[in-house]
Motif scaffolding. Structure first.
Motif, mmCIF file in Angstrom:
data_model
loop_
_atom_site.group_PDB
_atom_site.id
_atom_site.type_symbol
_atom_site.label_atom_id
_atom_site.label_comp_id
_atom_site.label_asym_id
_atom_site.label_seq_id
_atom_site.Cartn_x
_atom_site.Cartn_y
_atom_site.Cartn_z
ATOM 1 N N ALA A 34 5.213 2.797 7.836
ATOM 2 C CA ALA A 34 5.168 1.476 7.189
ATOM 3 C C ALA A 34 3.781 0.861 7.329
ATOM 4 O O ALA A 34 3.057 1.113 8.301
ATOM 5 C CB ALA A 34 6.217 0.557 7.805
ATOM 6 N N ILE A 35 3.434 0.032 6.322
ATOM 7 C CA ILE A 35 2.184 -0.720 6.353
ATOM 8 C C ILE A 35 2.457 -2.109 5.780
ATOM 9 O O ILE A 35 3.298 -2.268 4.875
ATOM 10 C CB ILE A 35 1.068 0.002 5.571
ATOM 11 C CG1 ILE A 35 -0.284 -0.679 5.797
ATOM 12 C CG2 ILE A 35 1.398 0.087 4.096
ATOM 13 C CD1 ILE A 35 -1.452 0.109 5.256
ATOM 14 N N TYR A 36 1.759 -3.107 6.323
ATOM 15 C CA TYR A 36 1.994 -4.494 5.923
ATOM 16 C C TYR A 36 0.690 -5.098 5.413
ATOM 17 O O TYR A 36 -0.401 -4.786 5.917
ATOM 18 C CB TYR A 36 2.537 -5.300 7.102
ATOM 19 C CG TYR A 36 3.773 -4.670 7.700
ATOM 20 C CD1 TYR A 36 5.020 -4.879 7.137
ATOM 21 C CD2 TYR A 36 3.662 -3.825 8.812
ATOM 22 C CE1 TYR A 36 6.153 -4.280 7.667
ATOM 23 C CE2 TYR A 36 4.781 -3.213 9.342
ATOM 24 C CZ TYR A 36 6.028 -3.445 8.765
ATOM 25 O OH TYR A 36 7.135 -2.840 9.282
ATOM 26 N N ASN A 37 0.833 -5.981 4.428
ATOM 27 C CA ASN A 37 -0.350 -6.479 3.714
ATOM 28 C C ASN A 37 -0.302 -8.006 3.586
ATOM 29 O O ASN A 37 0.735 -8.584 3.255
ATOM 30 C CB ASN A 37 -0.418 -5.835 2.331
ATOM 31 C CG ASN A 37 -1.436 -6.481 1.420
ATOM 32 O OD1 ASN A 37 -1.096 -6.855 0.305
ATOM 33 N ND2 ASN A 37 -2.673 -6.624 1.857
ATOM 34 N N LEU A 38 -1.430 -8.645 3.829
ATOM 35 C CA LEU A 38 -1.621 -10.074 3.589
ATOM 36 C C LEU A 38 -2.996 -10.247 2.947
ATOM 37 O O LEU A 38 -3.986 -9.715 3.447
ATOM 38 C CB LEU A 38 -1.548 -10.880 4.895
ATOM 39 C CG LEU A 38 -1.924 -12.366 4.793
ATOM 40 C CD1 LEU A 38 -0.922 -13.114 3.922
ATOM 41 C CD2 LEU A 38 -2.001 -12.986 6.187
ATOM 42 N N ALA A 39 -3.054 -10.997 1.830
ATOM 43 C CA ALA A 39 -4.328 -11.170 1.128
ATOM 44 C C ALA A 39 -4.435 -12.592 0.604
ATOM 45 O O ALA A 39 -3.434 -13.237 0.290
ATOM 46 C CB ALA A 39 -4.454 -10.180 -0.026
ATOM 47 N N VAL A 40 -5.668 -13.077 0.527
ATOM 48 C CA VAL A 40 -5.988 -14.357 -0.094
ATOM 49 C C VAL A 40 -7.119 -14.104 -1.084
ATOM 50 O O VAL A 40 -8.118 -13.463 -0.735
ATOM 51 C CB VAL A 40 -6.424 -15.413 0.945
ATOM 52 C CG1 VAL A 40 -6.851 -16.697 0.244
ATOM 53 C CG2 VAL A 40 -5.301 -15.694 1.925
ATOM 54 N N GLY A 41 -6.953 -14.578 -2.313
ATOM 55 C CA GLY A 41 -7.965 -14.296 -3.322
ATOM 56 C C GLY A 41 -8.067 -15.392 -4.357
ATOM 57 O O GLY A 41 -7.330 -16.382 -4.346
ATOM 58 N N ARG A 42 -8.999 -15.174 -5.287
ATOM 59 C CA ARG A 42 -9.225 -16.143 -6.354
ATOM 60 C C ARG A 42 -9.735 -15.417 -7.591
ATOM 61 O O ARG A 42 -10.550 -14.493 -7.497
ATOM 62 C CB ARG A 42 -10.248 -17.194 -5.928
ATOM 63 C CG ARG A 42 -10.466 -18.282 -6.972
ATOM 64 C CD ARG A 42 -11.611 -19.182 -6.608
ATOM 65 N NE ARG A 42 -11.718 -20.303 -7.548
ATOM 66 C CZ ARG A 42 -12.863 -20.791 -8.000
ATOM 67 N NH1 ARG A 42 -14.018 -20.276 -7.600
ATOM 68 N NH2 ARG A 42 -12.882 -21.799 -8.846
ATOM 69 N N TRP A 43 -9.249 -15.872 -8.753
ATOM 70 C CA TRP A 43 -9.780 -15.404 -10.031
ATOM 71 C C TRP A 43 -10.875 -16.368 -10.459
ATOM 72 O O TRP A 43 -10.611 -17.548 -10.689
ATOM 73 C CB TRP A 43 -8.678 -15.322 -11.090
ATOM 74 C CG TRP A 43 -7.751 -14.175 -10.849
ATOM 75 C CD1 TRP A 43 -6.536 -14.219 -10.248
ATOM 76 C CD2 TRP A 43 -8.000 -12.808 -11.169
ATOM 77 N NE1 TRP A 43 -5.994 -12.968 -10.176
ATOM 78 C CE2 TRP A 43 -6.874 -12.073 -10.733
ATOM 79 C CE3 TRP A 43 -9.052 -12.129 -11.764
ATOM 80 C CZ2 TRP A 43 -6.783 -10.692 -10.892
ATOM 81 C CZ3 TRP A 43 -8.966 -10.758 -11.929
ATOM 82 C CH2 TRP A 43 -7.836 -10.050 -11.498
ATOM 83 N N ILE A 44 -12.128 -15.872 -10.549
ATOM 84 C CA ILE A 44 -13.238 -16.723 -10.951
ATOM 85 C C ILE A 44 -13.385 -16.791 -12.469
ATOM 86 O O ILE A 44 -14.143 -17.595 -12.993
ATOM 87 C CB ILE A 44 -14.555 -16.238 -10.314
ATOM 88 C CG1 ILE A 44 -14.850 -14.791 -10.742
ATOM 89 C CG2 ILE A 44 -14.491 -16.347 -8.803
ATOM 90 C CD1 ILE A 44 -16.180 -14.269 -10.223
ATOM 91 N N SER A 45 -12.657 -15.929 -13.176
ATOM 92 C CA SER A 45 -12.558 -15.967 -14.633
ATOM 93 C C SER A 45 -11.263 -15.248 -14.983
ATOM 94 O O SER A 45 -10.628 -14.658 -14.102
ATOM 95 C CB SER A 45 -13.767 -15.289 -15.293
ATOM 96 O OG SER A 45 -13.641 -13.879 -15.236
ATOM 97 N N PRO A 46 -10.814 -15.279 -16.251
ATOM 98 C CA PRO A 46 -9.605 -14.521 -16.601
ATOM 99 C C PRO A 46 -9.780 -13.014 -16.461
ATOM 100 O O PRO A 46 -8.805 -12.277 -16.577
ATOM 101 C CB PRO A 46 -9.370 -14.906 -18.070
ATOM 102 C CG PRO A 46 -10.092 -16.174 -18.272
ATOM 103 C CD PRO A 46 -11.293 -16.088 -17.388
ATOM 104 N N TYR A 47 -10.995 -12.546 -16.187
ATOM 105 C CA TYR A 47 -11.287 -11.121 -16.198
ATOM 106 C C TYR A 47 -11.688 -10.580 -14.823
ATOM 107 O O TYR A 47 -11.447 -9.408 -14.540
ATOM 108 C CB TYR A 47 -12.406 -10.826 -17.198
ATOM 109 C CG TYR A 47 -12.330 -11.671 -18.433
ATOM 110 C CD1 TYR A 47 -11.315 -11.464 -19.373
ATOM 111 C CD2 TYR A 47 -13.224 -12.709 -18.667
ATOM 112 C CE1 TYR A 47 -11.214 -12.255 -20.504
ATOM 113 C CE2 TYR A 47 -13.132 -13.505 -19.793
ATOM 114 C CZ TYR A 47 -12.127 -13.287 -20.706
ATOM 115 O OH TYR A 47 -12.030 -14.078 -21.822
#
Length: 393
Positions: free
Chosen positions: A75-88
């Motif tokens: 098993a592996i566990y994931n936590l992420a925080v991100g942002r879209w700076i444009s629709p692309y």
């Protein structure tokens, strides 16, 4: 004769004033790239948090042949925080934690904790155009990061430290992956993604065989968008349309100036004043200035055009017996004939609502007409997104 003298005096005063030459604008919508441009606006927009879990398998040196129990899924566990700076394009800080098992003659286990900076590309928005409510997206990404490998059990290998087998490893891997994203609501996505992380040969505390160790993982979970997909649209052609509307008004003023000049020339040519015949006014459908212009596929009266509605309202207040026709048009290059007919009707109604609601003009003094795009007032089609004012027949 007195009337003629007064007219000539006014004409002479006009001719004595400085002549103003208005240059025609050389800009047009066709000269710019009419593509929508999006920006996130505030730095607070388009942040998200990602929660996931899945399985992993290390591809490292194994003493057993493929097909037996040489590799183990863990098993592996994931936590992420991100942002879209444009629709692309976007980025995220993505953390993973879990244990892994492999076989070096005996089954070996270790634990890993890693943090990656991933650079993400929304393939569908880039190819198919931005849609805030797109249901399915494919998002490839690449990443750089750091991994801490520890608690080797049993602690054996050939990576040494002070004559002893190392008990932990700090590593700087590169990674690449593919995320499949399914939109549930403007604020929630469900995702599934696969990731390959590439290390030097010492990932499993053993150095021999292939020069690269690989950790393969598959994770699924939920993405929560704090503000939804929130981008501000900008299109250069919006400003060019406003410029074209201003050019049209300049042309109207140029026409009025030419008419005044012609009247002055006609008056001067009649000196001394001839006897003025009685003129019987003829009622006809005369277009009144000014006009009200609209953006593409819009019936909204912009702040720039409100001055024209105001001028008509003041004219009608000064002439309380006057009735006018409010006639809407649409340009024939966009939309079907039936759609344009309804659009021109909405434009005429929007102007009439302002005259009656904001300026107190009685509705029985207004006649609304929808001309659609079957007839065009101007030869340049995108000038025909207008409402004009005419006297009743």
């Amino acid at each position: 004769m007195a009337a003629c003298g007064g007219f000539l005096m006014a004409a002479n005063e006009a001719s004595a004033q400085e002549t103003v030459v208005v240059e025609e604008s050389v800009y047009s919508v066709e000269e710019v790239d009419c593509k929508d441009i999006y920006s996130p606006g505030s730095w607070r927009n388009n942040w998200y948090i990602q929660l996931g879990a899945g399985i992993r398998s290390p591809f490292v040196e194994n003493s057993r042949v493929k097909g037996d129990d040489s590799r183990h899924l863990t098993a592996i566990y994931n936590l992420a925080v991100g942002r879209w700076i444009s629709p692309y394009l976007g980025f995220r800080f993505s953390g993973y934690y879990g244990s892994m098992h492999w076989n070096n003659g005996t089954t070996v286990s270790a634990r890993t904790a890693s943090l990656n900076v991933d650079f993400m590309w929304d393939m569908f928005n880039s190819i198919g155009g931005y849609k805030a409510d797109r249901v399915f997206s494919i998002v490839p990404y690449v990443g750089l990061g750091g991994t801490f490998v520890y608690k080797f059990n049993p602690n054996h290998g050939n990576v040494m430290d002070d004559g002893k087998v190392k008990s932990n490893q700090w590593l700087l891997p590169v990674s690449a992956g593919l995320q499949l994203r399914f939109r549930v609501s403007p604020y929630v996505d469900i995702f599934a993604e696969g990731r390959g992380t590439f290390y030097g040969d010492n990932f499993n505390n053993t150095v021999y065989g292939k020069p690269v160790d690989i950790d393969i993982s598959a994770v699924g979970g939920v993405i929560i968008h704090f503000t939804g997909s929130k981008f501000q649209r900008y299109n250069p052609c919006d400003y060019m349309n406003a410029l074209n509307a201003a050019n049209a008004q300049v042309n109207d003023l140029r026409g009025a100036l030419a008419a005044t000049s012609a009247a002055l020339a006609a008056a001067e040519s009649q000196l001394p004043c001839p006897e003025v015949p009685t003129v019987v006014p003829v009622e006809n459908d005369v277009t009144l200035l000014p006009t009200v212009r609209f953006k593409l596929n819009s019936a909204y009266v912009s702040s720039e055009e409100m001055v024209n509605v105001y001028n008509i309202a003041e004219y009608m207040k000064a002439n309380p017996e006057t009735k006018i026709v409010v006639r809407g048009y649409a340009d024939k290059d966009t939309g079907s004939s039936s759609y344009n007919m309804k659009l021109s009707e909405r434009r005429a109604q929007a102007v009439a609502d302002i005259l009656t609601g904001d300026y107190g003009i009685s509705a029985d003094r207004l006649t609304l007409e929808a001309a659609g795009s079957d007839s065009q007032v101007y030869p340049t089609n995108d000038w025909n997104r207008i409402v004009i004012f005419a006297s009743p027949e």
